[in-house]
Design a protein around this motif. Structure first.
Motif, PDB file in Angstrom:
ATOM      1  N   PRO A  67       9.747 -61.680-128.793  1.00 18.87           N
ATOM      2  CA  PRO A  67       9.422 -62.328-127.533  1.00 18.87           C
ATOM      3  C   PRO A  67       8.579 -63.568-127.833  1.00 18.87           C
ATOM      4  O   PRO A  67       7.672 -63.525-128.660  1.00 18.87           O
ATOM      5  CB  PRO A  67       8.591 -61.301-126.773  1.00 18.87           C
ATOM      6  N   SER A  68       8.901 -64.658-127.204  1.00 11.93           N
ATOM      7  CA  SER A  68       8.075 -65.857-127.339  1.00 11.93           C
ATOM      8  C   SER A  68       7.741 -66.324-125.930  1.00 11.93           C
ATOM      9  O   SER A  68       8.387 -65.932-124.963  1.00 11.93           O
ATOM     10  CB  SER A  68       8.810 -66.949-128.121  1.00 11.93           C
ATOM     11  N   ASN A  69       6.704 -67.126-125.837  1.00 13.63           N
ATOM     12  CA  ASN A  69       6.296 -67.598-124.518  1.00 13.63           C
ATOM     13  C   ASN A  69       5.758 -69.010-124.641  1.00 13.63           C
ATOM     14  O   ASN A  69       5.228 -69.394-125.691  1.00 13.63           O
ATOM     15  CB  ASN A  69       5.242 -66.671-123.914  1.00 13.63           C
ATOM     16  N   LYS A  70       5.875 -69.741-123.571  1.00 10.55           N
ATOM     17  CA  LYS A  70       5.376 -71.113-123.554  1.00 10.55           C
ATOM     18  C   LYS A  70       3.907 -71.130-123.943  1.00 10.55           C
ATOM     19  O   LYS A  70       3.110 -70.340-123.441  1.00 10.55           O
ATOM     20  CB  LYS A  70       5.564 -71.744-122.179  1.00 10.55           C
ATOM     21  N   ARG A  71       3.582 -72.018-124.837  1.00 12.69           N
ATOM     22  CA  ARG A  71       2.216 -72.144-125.343  1.00 12.69           C
ATOM     23  C   ARG A  71       1.213 -72.368-124.207  1.00 12.69           C
ATOM     24  O   ARG A  71       0.093 -71.885-124.251  1.00 12.69           O
ATOM     25  CB  ARG A  71       2.168 -73.304-126.331  1.00 12.69           C
ATOM     26  N   ASP A  72       1.640 -73.101-123.183  1.00 15.29           N
ATOM     27  CA  ASP A  72       0.723 -73.423-122.080  1.00 15.29           C
ATOM     28  C   ASP A  72       0.806 -72.427-120.922  1.00 15.29           C
ATOM     29  O   ASP A  72       0.188 -72.632-119.885  1.00 15.29           O
ATOM     30  CB  ASP A  72       0.961 -74.850-121.574  1.00 15.29           C
ATOM     31  N   SER A  73       1.545 -71.337-121.104  1.00 13.37           N
ATOM     32  CA  SER A  73       1.631 -70.318-120.058  1.00 13.37           C
ATOM     33  C   SER A  73       0.297 -69.585-119.970  1.00 13.37           C
ATOM     34  O   SER A  73      -0.155 -68.983-120.935  1.00 13.37           O
ATOM     35  CB  SER A  73       2.756 -69.329-120.362  1.00 13.37           C
TER      36      SER A  73
ATOM     37  N   ASN B 142       2.143 -57.892-135.573  1.00 12.98           N
ATOM     38  CA  ASN B 142       1.315 -58.930-134.953  1.00 12.98           C
ATOM     39  C   ASN B 142       1.024 -60.114-135.863  1.00 12.98           C
ATOM     40  O   ASN B 142       0.484 -61.112-135.414  1.00 12.98           O
ATOM     41  CB  ASN B 142       0.010 -58.339-134.406  1.00 12.98           C
ATOM     42  N   GLN B 143       1.410 -60.049-137.124  1.00 17.22           N
ATOM     43  CA  GLN B 143       1.053 -61.118-138.059  1.00 17.22           C
ATOM     44  C   GLN B 143       1.734 -62.448-137.755  1.00 17.22           C
ATOM     45  O   GLN B 143       1.226 -63.500-138.117  1.00 17.22           O
ATOM     46  CB  GLN B 143       1.377 -60.704-139.505  1.00 17.22           C
ATOM     47  N   LEU B 144       2.860 -62.432-137.083  1.00 18.79           N
ATOM     48  CA  LEU B 144       3.562 -63.680-136.786  1.00 18.79           C
ATOM     49  C   LEU B 144       2.716 -64.579-135.889  1.00 18.79           C
ATOM     50  O   LEU B 144       2.766 -65.799-135.985  1.00 18.79           O
ATOM     51  CB  LEU B 144       4.926 -63.395-136.164  1.00 18.79           C
ATOM     52  N   ARG B 145       1.917 -63.968-135.050  1.00 20.58           N
ATOM     53  CA  ARG B 145       1.032 -64.721-134.146  1.00 20.58           C
ATOM     54  C   ARG B 145       0.177 -65.729-134.911  1.00 20.58           C
ATOM     55  O   ARG B 145      -0.002 -66.865-134.468  1.00 20.58           O
ATOM     56  CB  ARG B 145       0.134 -63.725-133.400  1.00 20.58           C
ATOM     57  N   ASP B 146      -0.309 -65.332-136.077  1.00 20.43           N
ATOM     58  CA  ASP B 146      -1.220 -66.175-136.844  1.00 20.43           C
ATOM     59  C   ASP B 146      -0.512 -67.216-137.709  1.00 20.43           C
ATOM     60  O   ASP B 146      -1.157 -68.152-138.178  1.00 20.43           O
ATOM     61  CB  ASP B 146      -2.110 -65.297-137.738  1.00 20.43           C
ATOM     62  N   VAL B 147       0.793 -67.037-137.938  1.00 19.89           N
ATOM     63  CA  VAL B 147       1.475 -67.939-138.864  1.00 19.89           C
ATOM     64  C   VAL B 147       2.731 -68.588-138.275  1.00 19.89           C
ATOM     65  O   VAL B 147       3.481 -69.229-138.997  1.00 19.89           O
ATOM     66  CB  VAL B 147       1.830 -67.209-140.189  1.00 19.89           C
ATOM     67  N   CYS B 148       2.948 -68.456-136.960  1.00 20.42           N
ATOM     68  CA  CYS B 148       4.205 -68.967-136.409  1.00 20.42           C
ATOM     69  C   CYS B 148       4.315 -70.486-136.486  1.00 20.42           C
ATOM     70  O   CYS B 148       5.419 -71.017-136.397  1.00 20.42           O
ATOM     71  CB  CYS B 148       4.464 -68.448-134.998  1.00 20.42           C
ATOM     72  N   ASP B 149       3.200 -71.188-136.687  1.00 18.29           N
ATOM     73  CA  ASP B 149       3.257 -72.636-136.808  1.00 18.29           C
ATOM     74  C   ASP B 149       3.104 -73.138-138.245  1.00 18.29           C
ATOM     75  O   ASP B 149       3.075 -74.342-138.478  1.00 18.29           O
ATOM     76  CB  ASP B 149       2.209 -73.290-135.900  1.00 18.29           C
ATOM     77  N   VAL B 150       3.048 -72.219-139.207  1.00 20.95           N
ATOM     78  CA  VAL B 150       3.062 -72.611-140.615  1.00 20.95           C
ATOM     79  C   VAL B 150       4.473 -73.147-140.898  1.00 20.95           C
ATOM     80  O   VAL B 150       5.468 -72.514-140.498  1.00 20.95           O
ATOM     81  CB  VAL B 150       2.715 -71.403-141.515  1.00 20.95           C
ATOM     82  N   PRO B 151       4.587 -74.322-141.538  1.00 18.48           N
ATOM     83  CA  PRO B 151       5.905 -74.979-141.647  1.00 18.48           C
ATOM     84  C   PRO B 151       7.057 -74.103-142.129  1.00 18.48           C
ATOM     85  O   PRO B 151       8.136 -74.137-141.544  1.00 18.48           O
ATOM     86  CB  PRO B 151       5.629 -76.143-142.604  1.00 18.48           C
ATOM     87  N   GLN B 152       6.866 -73.301-143.193  1.00 12.92           N
ATOM     88  CA  GLN B 152       7.993 -72.507-143.691  1.00 12.92           C
ATOM     89  C   GLN B 152       8.397 -71.401-142.713  1.00 12.92           C
ATOM     90  O   GLN B 152       9.563 -71.012-142.663  1.00 12.92           O
ATOM     91  CB  GLN B 152       7.715 -71.927-145.095  1.00 12.92           C
ATOM     92  N   VAL B 153       7.447 -70.932-141.913  1.00 12.79           N
ATOM     93  CA  VAL B 153       7.759 -69.929-140.898  1.00 12.79           C
ATOM     94  C   VAL B 153       8.401 -70.618-139.694  1.00 12.79           C
ATOM     95  O   VAL B 153       9.423 -70.164-139.162  1.00 12.79           O
ATOM     96  CB  VAL B 153       6.494 -69.147-140.481  1.00 12.79           C
TER      97      VAL B 153
ATOM     98  N   ASP C 238       7.723 -75.276-128.408  1.00 14.56           N
ATOM     99  CA  ASP C 238       6.584 -75.197-127.494  1.00 14.56           C
ATOM    100  C   ASP C 238       6.259 -73.745-127.118  1.00 14.56           C
ATOM    101  O   ASP C 238       5.495 -73.483-126.207  1.00 14.56           O
ATOM    102  CB  ASP C 238       6.824 -76.040-126.236  1.00 14.56           C
ATOM    103  N   HIS C 239       6.832 -72.805-127.872  1.00 13.94           N
ATOM    104  CA  HIS C 239       6.567 -71.385-127.656  1.00 13.94           C
ATOM    105  C   HIS C 239       5.707 -70.843-128.790  1.00 13.94           C
ATOM    106  O   HIS C 239       5.763 -71.328-129.914  1.00 13.94           O
ATOM    107  CB  HIS C 239       7.869 -70.588-127.609  1.00 13.94           C
ATOM    108  N   VAL C 240       4.956 -69.812-128.467  1.00 12.07           N
ATOM    109  CA  VAL C 240       4.169 -69.082-129.453  1.00 12.07           C
ATOM    110  C   VAL C 240       4.679 -67.644-129.459  1.00 12.07           C
ATOM    111  O   VAL C 240       5.170 -67.143-128.446  1.00 12.07           O
ATOM    112  CB  VAL C 240       2.650 -69.167-129.141  1.00 12.07           C
ATOM    113  N   VAL C 241       4.590 -67.015-130.622  1.00  9.29           N
ATOM    114  CA  VAL C 241       4.989 -65.613-130.764  1.00  9.29           C
ATOM    115  C   VAL C 241       3.722 -64.807-130.962  1.00  9.29           C
ATOM    116  O   VAL C 241       3.032 -64.964-131.966  1.00  9.29           O
ATOM    117  CB  VAL C 241       5.954 -65.431-131.957  1.00  9.29           C
ATOM    118  N   TYR C 242       3.400 -63.960-129.990  1.00  8.28           N
ATOM    119  CA  TYR C 242       2.173 -63.159-130.070  1.00  8.28           C
ATOM    120  C   TYR C 242       2.389 -61.870-130.858  1.00  8.28           C
ATOM    121  O   TYR C 242       1.447 -61.285-131.369  1.00  8.28           O
ATOM    122  CB  TYR C 242       1.665 -62.825-128.671  1.00  8.28           C
ATOM    123  N   GLY C 243       3.605 -61.427-130.924  1.00  8.10           N
ATOM    124  CA  GLY C 243       3.937 -60.210-131.641  1.00  8.10           C
ATOM    125  C   GLY C 243       5.429 -60.009-131.561  1.00  8.10           C
ATOM    126  O   GLY C 243       6.097 -60.626-130.724  1.00  8.10           O
TER     127      GLY C 243
END
Length: 172
Positions: A84-90, A119-130, A142-147
């Motif tokens: 599940p991903s959600n808009k960063r500004d939601s 839950n680890q993806l939450r912390d690294v979803c914006d690391v370039p290789q991920v 523009d989405h973030v993955v919290y888990g």
């Protein structure tokens, strides 16, 4: 006791998955349950990405492991990931996704499918290789993955439910 309460009380996180595919119908049912989760103001700003390809799951796990400094990281080698991903500004995206994840876990368990929250993806979803892999999965930038939910048939005997503790007040 009704079936819903029975499922809630007996669901367990599974961290050892059998090499057995999950039926497509069951995956679709689980995702449909996620779509029926509560969403603040009914906005439903979420998206759900289902990854059934083991090589792609392993590639994501390897990229996450590299970003986390844990080369053996494998997300428990599941058969399926639901991301599940959600808009960063939601404003309530994190809470909405948590509700959807709970529906995923309960639906999976009711179908005899194990699951665990990653839950680890939450912390690294914006690391370039991920992020590169998430882009390949068409998860909007523009989405973030919290888990995410790792799914598969259990290859372990879940522990019996332990007593739940916590302060509870009933005010009449």
């Amino acid at each position: 006791m009704n079936q819903t309460i029975e499922t809630i009380l007996h669901r367990r996180s599974i961290r050892n998955f059998a090499a057995k595919p999950i039926k497509e119908e069951d995956i679709r049912t689980i995702v449909n349950c996620a779509l029926h989760a509560p969403s603040a103001r009914g906005l439903q700003t979420w998206e759900f990405t289902v990854v059934e390809n083991k090589d792609k799951i392993r590639r994501l796990a390897a990229a996450m492991g590299e970003a986390l400094g844990n080369p053996s990281y494998n997300m428990y080698d599941p058969q399926v990931l639901i991301i599940p991903s959600n808009k960063r500004d939601s404003l309530y995206g994190k809470e909405d996704n948590a509700c959807a994840m709970e529906n995923i876990f309960l639906a999976a368990w009711s179908l005899g499918i194990g699951s665990v929250w990653i839950n680890q993806l939450r912390d690294v979803c914006d690391v370039p290789q991920v992020r590169k892999i998430l882009d390949e999965f068409q998860i909007p930038s523009d989405h973030v993955v919290y888990g995410l939910a790792a799914l598969g048939y259990s290859d372990e005997t879940p522990l019996a439910p332990k007593e739940r503790i916590g302060k509870t007040r009933y005010i009449k």
